[in-house]
Scaffold this motif. Sequence first.
Motif, PDB file in Angstrom:
ATOM      1  N   LEU A  74     -15.151  34.636   4.042  1.00 52.14           N
ATOM      2  CA  LEU A  74     -15.478  35.995   4.488  1.00 52.14           C
ATOM      3  C   LEU A  74     -16.831  36.032   5.201  1.00 52.14           C
ATOM      4  O   LEU A  74     -17.132  36.973   5.923  1.00 52.14           O
ATOM      5  CB  LEU A  74     -15.474  36.965   3.308  1.00 52.14           C
ATOM      6  CG  LEU A  74     -14.156  37.028   2.514  1.00 52.14           C
ATOM      7  CD1 LEU A  74     -14.325  37.832   1.231  1.00 52.14           C
ATOM      8  CD2 LEU A  74     -13.046  37.617   3.363  1.00 52.14           C
ATOM      9  N   LYS A  98      -7.767  26.953   1.221  1.00 56.05           N
ATOM     10  CA  LYS A  98      -7.592  28.347   0.802  1.00 56.05           C
ATOM     11  C   LYS A  98      -6.489  28.507  -0.236  1.00 56.05           C
ATOM     12  O   LYS A  98      -6.553  29.401  -1.083  1.00 56.05           O
ATOM     13  CB  LYS A  98      -7.255  29.217   2.021  1.00 56.05           C
ATOM     14  CG  LYS A  98      -8.454  29.652   2.840  1.00 56.05           C
ATOM     15  CD  LYS A  98      -7.989  30.654   3.886  1.00 56.05           C
ATOM     16  CE  LYS A  98      -9.135  31.477   4.436  1.00 56.05           C
ATOM     17  NZ  LYS A  98      -8.665  32.460   5.438  1.00 56.05           N
ATOM     18  N   LEU A 102      -7.531  28.503  -3.871  1.00 59.53           N
ATOM     19  CA  LEU A 102      -8.553  29.459  -4.281  1.00 59.53           C
ATOM     20  C   LEU A 102      -8.028  30.873  -4.476  1.00 59.53           C
ATOM     21  O   LEU A 102      -7.306  31.399  -3.625  1.00 59.53           O
ATOM     22  CB  LEU A 102      -9.645  29.487  -3.185  1.00 59.53           C
ATOM     23  CG  LEU A 102     -10.750  30.525  -3.349  1.00 59.53           C
ATOM     24  CD1 LEU A 102     -11.647  30.154  -4.519  1.00 59.53           C
ATOM     25  CD2 LEU A 102     -11.562  30.633  -2.068  1.00 59.53           C
ATOM     26  N   GLY A 103      -8.398  31.482  -5.577  1.00 54.06           N
ATOM     27  CA  GLY A 103      -8.177  32.909  -5.788  1.00 54.06           C
ATOM     28  C   GLY A 103      -9.532  33.581  -5.893  1.00 54.06           C
ATOM     29  O   GLY A 103     -10.447  33.047  -6.512  1.00 54.06           O
ATOM     30  N   LEU A 104      -9.645  34.745  -5.271  1.00 56.69           N
ATOM     31  CA  LEU A 104     -10.944  35.407  -5.217  1.00 56.69           C
ATOM     32  C   LEU A 104     -10.853  36.823  -5.777  1.00 56.69           C
ATOM     33  O   LEU A 104      -9.969  37.581  -5.390  1.00 56.69           O
ATOM     34  CB  LEU A 104     -11.393  35.468  -3.746  1.00 56.69           C
ATOM     35  CG  LEU A 104     -12.671  36.271  -3.504  1.00 56.69           C
ATOM     36  CD1 LEU A 104     -13.872  35.537  -4.072  1.00 56.69           C
ATOM     37  CD2 LEU A 104     -12.844  36.554  -2.021  1.00 56.69           C
ATOM     38  N   ASN A 152     -10.913  46.211  -2.879  1.00 54.23           N
ATOM     39  CA  ASN A 152     -10.596  46.166  -1.446  1.00 54.23           C
ATOM     40  C   ASN A 152      -9.093  46.206  -1.194  1.00 54.23           C
ATOM     41  O   ASN A 152      -8.621  45.712  -0.198  1.00 54.23           O
ATOM     42  CB  ASN A 152     -11.245  44.941  -0.797  1.00 54.23           C
ATOM     43  CG  ASN A 152     -10.724  43.643  -1.372  1.00 54.23           C
ATOM     44  OD1 ASN A 152      -9.947  43.664  -2.327  1.00 54.23           O
ATOM     45  ND2 ASN A 152     -11.105  42.528  -0.806  1.00 54.23           N
ATOM     46  N   GLN A 197       0.307  40.422  -1.366  1.00 53.31           N
ATOM     47  CA  GLN A 197      -0.628  39.299  -1.387  1.00 53.31           C
ATOM     48  C   GLN A 197       0.143  37.983  -1.423  1.00 53.31           C
ATOM     49  O   GLN A 197      -0.223  37.015  -0.776  1.00 53.31           O
ATOM     50  CB  GLN A 197      -1.565  39.408  -2.591  1.00 53.31           C
ATOM     51  CG  GLN A 197      -2.579  38.294  -2.693  1.00 53.31           C
ATOM     52  CD  GLN A 197      -3.728  38.458  -1.705  1.00 53.31           C
ATOM     53  OE1 GLN A 197      -3.815  39.438  -0.984  1.00 53.31           O
ATOM     54  NE2 GLN A 197      -4.609  37.479  -1.673  1.00 53.31           N
ATOM     55  N   TYR A 255       1.283  37.072   1.898  1.00 51.75           N
ATOM     56  CA  TYR A 255       0.173  36.534   2.660  1.00 51.75           C
ATOM     57  C   TYR A 255       0.087  35.009   2.503  1.00 51.75           C
ATOM     58  O   TYR A 255      -0.352  34.303   3.394  1.00 51.75           O
ATOM     59  CB  TYR A 255      -1.098  37.235   2.169  1.00 51.75           C
ATOM     60  CG  TYR A 255      -2.422  36.738   2.680  1.00 51.75           C
ATOM     61  CD1 TYR A 255      -2.916  37.161   3.913  1.00 51.75           C
ATOM     62  CD2 TYR A 255      -3.201  35.879   1.916  1.00 51.75           C
ATOM     63  CE1 TYR A 255      -4.137  36.721   4.363  1.00 51.75           C
ATOM     64  CE2 TYR A 255      -4.425  35.436   2.368  1.00 51.75           C
ATOM     65  CZ  TYR A 255      -4.891  35.854   3.591  1.00 51.75           C
ATOM     66  OH  TYR A 255      -6.105  35.418   4.033  1.00 51.75           O
ATOM     67  N   TYR A 256       0.526  34.520   1.361  1.00 52.78           N
ATOM     68  CA  TYR A 256       0.540  33.065   1.122  1.00 52.78           C
ATOM     69  C   TYR A 256       1.898  32.445   1.439  1.00 52.78           C
ATOM     70  O   TYR A 256       2.170  31.303   1.080  1.00 52.78           O
ATOM     71  CB  TYR A 256       0.142  32.757  -0.321  1.00 52.78           C
ATOM     72  CG  TYR A 256      -1.340  32.956  -0.537  1.00 52.78           C
ATOM     73  CD1 TYR A 256      -2.252  31.986  -0.167  1.00 52.78           C
ATOM     74  CD2 TYR A 256      -1.826  34.143  -1.070  1.00 52.78           C
ATOM     75  CE1 TYR A 256      -3.613  32.174  -0.334  1.00 52.78           C
ATOM     76  CE2 TYR A 256      -3.182  34.352  -1.249  1.00 52.78           C
ATOM     77  CZ  TYR A 256      -4.057  33.360  -0.872  1.00 52.78           C
ATOM     78  OH  TYR A 256      -5.400  33.547  -1.032  1.00 52.78           O
ATOM     79  N   ALA A 289      -5.326  38.196  -7.228  1.00 51.30           N
ATOM     80  CA  ALA A 289      -5.974  36.913  -6.921  1.00 51.30           C
ATOM     81  C   ALA A 289      -5.216  35.716  -7.493  1.00 51.30           C
ATOM     82  O   ALA A 289      -5.392  34.597  -7.035  1.00 51.30           O
ATOM     83  CB  ALA A 289      -7.406  36.916  -7.456  1.00 51.30           C
TER      84      ALA A 289
HETATM   85  P1  ADP Z   1      -7.257  35.948   7.663  1.00 52.53           P
HETATM   86  O1  ADP Z   1      -8.597  35.462   8.114  1.00 52.53           O
HETATM   87  O2  ADP Z   1      -6.273  34.820   7.405  1.00 52.53           O
HETATM   88  O3  ADP Z   1      -6.692  37.064   8.468  1.00 52.53           O
HETATM   89  P2  ADP Z   1      -8.744  37.304   5.640  1.00 52.53           P
HETATM   90  O4  ADP Z   1      -9.697  36.268   5.197  1.00 52.53           O
HETATM   91  O5  ADP Z   1      -9.187  38.359   6.598  1.00 52.53           O
HETATM   92  O6  ADP Z   1      -7.442  36.578   6.208  1.00 52.53           O
HETATM   93  O7  ADP Z   1      -8.161  38.014   4.345  1.00 52.53           O
HETATM   94  C1  ADP Z   1      -7.227  39.079   4.390  1.00 52.53           C
HETATM   95  C2  ADP Z   1      -7.297  39.826   3.084  1.00 52.53           C
HETATM   96  O8  ADP Z   1      -6.919  38.971   2.003  1.00 52.53           O
HETATM   97  C3  ADP Z   1      -8.693  40.325   2.755  1.00 52.53           C
HETATM   98  O9  ADP Z   1      -8.588  41.612   2.156  1.00 52.53           O
HETATM   99  C4  ADP Z   1      -9.227  39.327   1.767  1.00 52.53           C
HETATM  100  O10 ADP Z   1     -10.145  39.928   0.860  1.00 52.53           O
HETATM  101  C5  ADP Z   1      -7.984  38.873   1.072  1.00 52.53           C
HETATM  102  N1  ADP Z   1      -8.072  37.468   0.674  1.00 52.53           N
HETATM  103  C6  ADP Z   1      -8.311  36.419   1.468  1.00 52.53           C
HETATM  104  N2  ADP Z   1      -8.304  35.271   0.761  1.00 52.53           N
HETATM  105  C7  ADP Z   1      -8.051  35.628  -0.519  1.00 52.53           C
HETATM  106  C8  ADP Z   1      -7.906  34.914  -1.724  1.00 52.53           C
HETATM  107  N3  ADP Z   1      -8.006  33.587  -1.777  1.00 52.53           N
HETATM  108  N4  ADP Z   1      -7.657  35.593  -2.860  1.00 52.53           N
HETATM  109  C9  ADP Z   1      -7.551  36.930  -2.819  1.00 52.53           C
HETATM  110  N5  ADP Z   1      -7.678  37.675  -1.707  1.00 52.53           N
HETATM  111  C10 ADP Z   1      -7.911  37.028  -0.577  1.00 52.53           C
END
Ligand code: ADP
Length: 226
Positions: free
Chosen positions: A53, A76, A79-81, A87, A101, A104-105, A149
Motif C-alpha cells: 500500500l 501477496k 499474506l493477510g492484512l 476499509n 475478497q 480477489y484471490y 484477511a
Molecule cells: P491491486 O493493487 O491489486 O489493485 P490493492 O492493493 O489496491 O490491489 O488492494 C485492493 C483492496 O484489497 C484494498 O482495499 C486492500 O486493502 C485490500 N487488500 C490488498 N491486499 C490484501 C491482503 N493481503 N489482505 C487483505 N486485504 C488486502
Amino acid sequence: VPALELSQLKKRYKNGVEALKGLDLKVEAGDFYALLGPNGAGKSTTIGIVSSLVTKTSGKVSIFGYDLETDTVNAKRQLGLVPQEFNFNPFETVLQIVANQAGYYGIPHKQALKKAEEYLRLLDLWDKRDSRARMLSGGMKRRLMIARALIHEPKLLILDEPTAGVDIELRRSMWEFLRKLNQQGVTIILTTHYLEEAEMLCRNIGIIQKGELIENTSMRRLLAKM
Ligand code: ADP
Ligand code: ADP
C-alpha cells in the motif's frame, strides 16, 4: 525460510520525512511477533510497504522467500492484512465482503462461499452474514476485518493495532482467537503500542524507534531485563 525478511528498508516520504532508515528485520515461520514502538516510529509505514500500500524508497521485502518486487503474486498470496482502519464498503453485507475478497484471490465463487461461512462461523459472525457492514458494532467490524484477511488462508497474518479502541472483553476473545490461529501454524505479526498486549501474546518482539530497529529479542529476555 523466514515468514518475513526486510533488508535495508528505507522510506522517505515526499515531504522529506525519513520514516525508515534502513530497517533490517527477520521473523521466523510460526512466530508470534510484536512490532512495538512509539507513535511516529515507522510501524505503519513498515506494514504499508509489506502489504504493497506504500511504495518503498529502497531495500528488499521477502515473504516466505518470495520477493515482493519480483514475485509479487506469490508474495501477496502468503499474506493477510488487517489494517487499523475499517476499509470495507459499509453498504455491502458481511458475506459479500468476505466472499468478494476471496474472488480477489481467484478463489472460485462456490468455494469462496464455503470458506466465507467457515471463517464467519469461527469469528461468530455467521448470524450477521446478511447485515450490511455499517450496521455492525465496532467489535463485529473488527472481526469482519479478520475474517476477510484470512479467507485465502495466508501463512502470515499482519495486524496493525488490532485491539485499538476495543473493550477488554472483546480484546480477550480476540487474543484467544489469534493464539489458536498461531497454534495452527499461522505466523502472526502485530503492531501495538501496548507492551501489555505484546506480553500477553507474543514470543518475540522488535522495538522500532525513529525508523530503526533498536531491539529484537524474545519476550522472556526483554521482561527479564526490566
Ligand atoms: P491491486 O493493487 O491489486 O489493485 P490493492 O492493493 O489496491 O490491489 O488492494 C485492493 C483492496 O484489497 C484494498 O482495499 C486492500 O486493502 C485490500 N487488500 C490488498 N491486499 C490484501 C491482503 N493481503 N489482505 C487483505 N486485504 C488486502
Ligand atoms: P507509526 O505507525 O509507528 O506511528 P508511521 O509509519 O505512521 O509511524 O510514521 C513514521 C513517520 O513518517 C512519522 O514521522 C510520520 O509523521 C511520517 N509519515 C507517515 N505517513 C506519512 C505520509 N503519508 N506523508 C508524510 N509523512 C508521513
